[in-house]
Design a protein around this motif. Structure first.
Motif, PDB file in Angstrom:
ATOM      1  N   THR A   1      18.438  37.730  14.088  1.00 20.42           N
ATOM      2  CA  THR A   1      18.194  36.865  12.936  1.00 20.42           C
ATOM      3  C   THR A   1      16.789  37.094  12.385  1.00 20.42           C
ATOM      4  O   THR A   1      16.341  36.389  11.486  1.00 20.42           O
TER       5      THR A   1
ATOM      6  N   ASN B   1      24.026  42.807  15.428  1.00 20.33           N
ATOM      7  CA  ASN B   1      23.806  42.759  16.883  1.00 20.33           C
ATOM      8  C   ASN B   1      23.076  41.492  17.336  1.00 20.33           C
ATOM      9  O   ASN B   1      22.238  41.522  18.246  1.00 20.33           O
ATOM     10  N   GLY B   2      23.400  40.388  16.685  1.00 17.89           N
ATOM     11  CA  GLY B   2      22.852  39.105  17.094  1.00 17.89           C
ATOM     12  C   GLY B   2      21.452  38.816  16.596  1.00 17.89           C
ATOM     13  O   GLY B   2      20.891  37.760  16.900  1.00 17.89           O
TER      14      GLY B   2
END
Length: 430
Positions: A317, A314-315
Motif C-alpha cells: 500500500t 503483492n499486498g
C-alpha cells in the motif's frame, strides 16, 4: 550576513535558464543541434548506442550538456569520466545488491524525499543538518568503511562510505525522478523531470559542527557534482546562524556557478512567502509554515496524485524501504516499480506497483503515429540535400573546440550517399 531572496535565474542574454528551458521539449535550435552532435560524438567514441532502445536517454545526455554550458567536447569529457567511474565502481550492481538496512542507515544522514513535489512537479527533499553531529558521522563512516554491504568493490579511490551515498543518487535518478515524470498534472508534462528541489535547514548547528562536517560534505558534494550533474534545482537554506557567511564561503566552492545561483539563503521572515512561490502550502512541511505532516526521518508522505496513479500489487500500500526502480511492462504502456537490494544476504526482486506511462519522447510518439509504409521509406538512403543541411548545421555550430565540429562535418560528408535521380529526400528521425 545579508540574506539572498529567491529570484529568477537569467543567463547573460536574459534567457530564463530555469526549468523547463534547456530541457527536453524546450530546447532552442542551437541546443537541439548540440544534442544531436553530442550523440554522434559519443557513438564514435563507443559511449552511446542509438538503439532502440538507446543506451542513454536524451534527458540524461542533456544534463551533461547543460552542466558544461552546451560545449560538446566539455560534456564528452565529463560524461566519459562518469561512465568510467560508474563502471569501475559497478554502480548498477551496487544499487541492485546493497543491503536494505545499510541503505536506510545512509538515507537517514542525507536529504529525505518528502513524497511531495514543487509547483513544477519536481520532487521536494528536506535536509536537516543538525542530525549530522560529528559522533554520528564518525560512527557511520567507520562502519561503512569496514563493511561491504553490496556485491561491488570500490575503484580504490572512491571511499566505501561514499558509494552508499551514491545509491541514494541512483534512487533519485532511477526511482523518484521517473515517478514524478509520469505524473501528468503539471504544466510541462511533455518534459521529463531530472531535478530536485531542496529545503536545507541549518538551524541549531554550531560552527564547530559545520567545521567537523566540512571534509565529509565536501567529498560528497564534489563527487556528486562530477557524476550526477544538473540534478539539483532550487536549494532553500533556512535557519542560517550569524556565522553562516563563513560557512557559505566554503560551501559555494563545492558547486558549479550555475548551481550556486540557485541557492537561496532565507531569513525567518522570508521562509513562508518564498517557499509558497515555488511549493503549494499543502506540500510544505508544517515546520516551515506549510500544511504537510512530515518530519525528518519520516517515510515519504505520498502525494495523493501518486496514490491515485499507481496500482499496488503483492499486498503493498506504499513504497517499501530500500532501493527501487521502474521497468517498462505491458508493451511499454506501464511502468512497474521493482524493489531491489538485499535482505538477510538474499537479493530481492519484488514488484510493488505499476504506473501508466504518461511521458513519451517525441521520437516514440512519431514512430507510433507513422504508418508502415512511412517507416519502410525511412530505410532508403538519405538524399544529398538533407546531408548538406546537416553539414551546414555543423559548420555553423559554436562550440568550445572547433576540432569537434570539424570531425562531425567530416563524418557527415564521408557518409553522405551519392545523389540519385528522381529520389525524394526522406527525413530520418534522430
Amino acid at each position: 550576513m545579508a540574506e539572498t531572496p529567491a529570484e529568477r535565474v537569467l543567463s547573460v542574454g536574459g534567457h530564463d535558464i530555469g526549468y523547463p528551458h534547456g530541457h527536453l521539449g524546450h530546447l532552442t535550435e542551437a541546443e537541439e543541434t548540440n544534442l544531436g552532435l553530442f550523440k554522434v560524438y559519443l557513438e564514435e567514441k563507443g559511449l552511446y548506442k542509438p538503439g532502440p532502445p538507446a543506451s542513454h536517454n536524451d534527458q540524461t545526455l542533456l544534463r551533461f550538456l547543460r552542466a558544461r554550458k552546451w560545449s560538446v567536447e566539455d560534456a564528452y569529457g565529463q560524461f566519459k569520466d562518469t561512465e568510467a567511474w560508474r563502471q569501475a565502481n559497478h554502480l548498477d550492481v551496487l544499487y541492485d545488491s546493497i543491503d536494505v538496512e545499510a541503505y536506510e542507515q545512509t538515507r537517514r544522514l542525507y536529504p529525505q524525499w518528502t513524497g511531495r513535489r514543487d509547483r513544477r512537479g519536481i520532487p521536494l527533499y528536506l535536509f536537516q543538518i543538525r542530525h549530522l553531529d560529528s559522533k554520528t558521522v564518525a560512527a557511520y563512516e567507520k562502519a561503512a568503511e569496514s563493511t561491504n554491504v553490496s556485491k561491488t568493490q570500490t575503484d580504490g579511490s572512491t571511499p566505501q562510505r561514499l558509494l552508499r551515498l551514491f545509491a541514494l543518487y541512483e534512487n533519485l535518478t532511477r526511482f523518484t525522478q521517473p515517478l514524478c515524470t509520469e505524473l501528468p498534472d503539471r504544466k510541462h508534462a511533455d518534459t521529463p523531470i531530472t531535478l530536485s528541489t531542496n529545503i536545507v535547514d541549518v538551524s541549531h548547528v554550531s560552527l564547530r559542527t559545520f567545521w567537523n562536517l566540512k571534509a565529509h560534505m565536501q567529498a560528497a558534494s564534489t563527487l556528486a557534482t562530477a557524476h550526477y550533474p544538473e540534478t539539483l534545482d532550487r536549494i532553500f537554506i533556512i535557519g542560517a546562524p550569524y556565522f553562516f557567511s563563513t560557512v557559505w564561503g566554503w560551501v559555494k566552492r563545492w558547486f558549479d556557478p550555475n548551481t550556486v545561483s540557485k541557492i537561496f539563503i532565507l531569513s525567518a521572515a522570508e521562509v513562508k512567502a518564498t517557499l509558497e512561490e515555488f511549493i503549494e502550502p499543502a506540500n510544505i512541511p508544517k515546520a516551515y509554515g506549510g500544511e504537510l505532516a512530515f518530519e525528518f526521518f519520516d517515510a515519504p508522505n505520498l502525494d495523493p496524485k501518486i496514490k491515485a496513479a499507481v496500482t499496488w500489487e503483492n499486498g503493498h500500500t506504499g513504497f517499501p524501504a530500500g532501493p527501487a526502480y521502474w521497468v517498462p511492462v505491458d508493451g511499454g504502456k506501464r511502468l512497474a516499480c521493482m524493489a531491489v537490494g538485499s535482505q538477510g544476504g538474499k537479493e530481492r526482486r519484488e514488484r510493488v506497483c505499476t504506473l501508466p506511462v504518461a511521458f513519451k519522447p517525441e521520437e516514440k510518439v512519431a514512430a507510433e503515429a507513422q504508418p508502415e509504409a512511412a517507416v519502410q521509406s525511412q530505410e532508403a538512403p538519405v538524399a544529398a540535400p538533407a546531408e548538406a543541411a546537416a553539414v551546414e548545421a555543423v559548420a555553423s555550430l559554436s562550440i568550445a573546440d572547433d576540432k569537434v565540429a570539424s570531425e562531425m562535418a567530416e563524418k557527415v560528408a564521408a557518409e553522405a550517399p551519392e545523389p540519385q535521380q528522381d529520389q525524394k529526400a526522406t527525413a530520418v528521425p534522430a
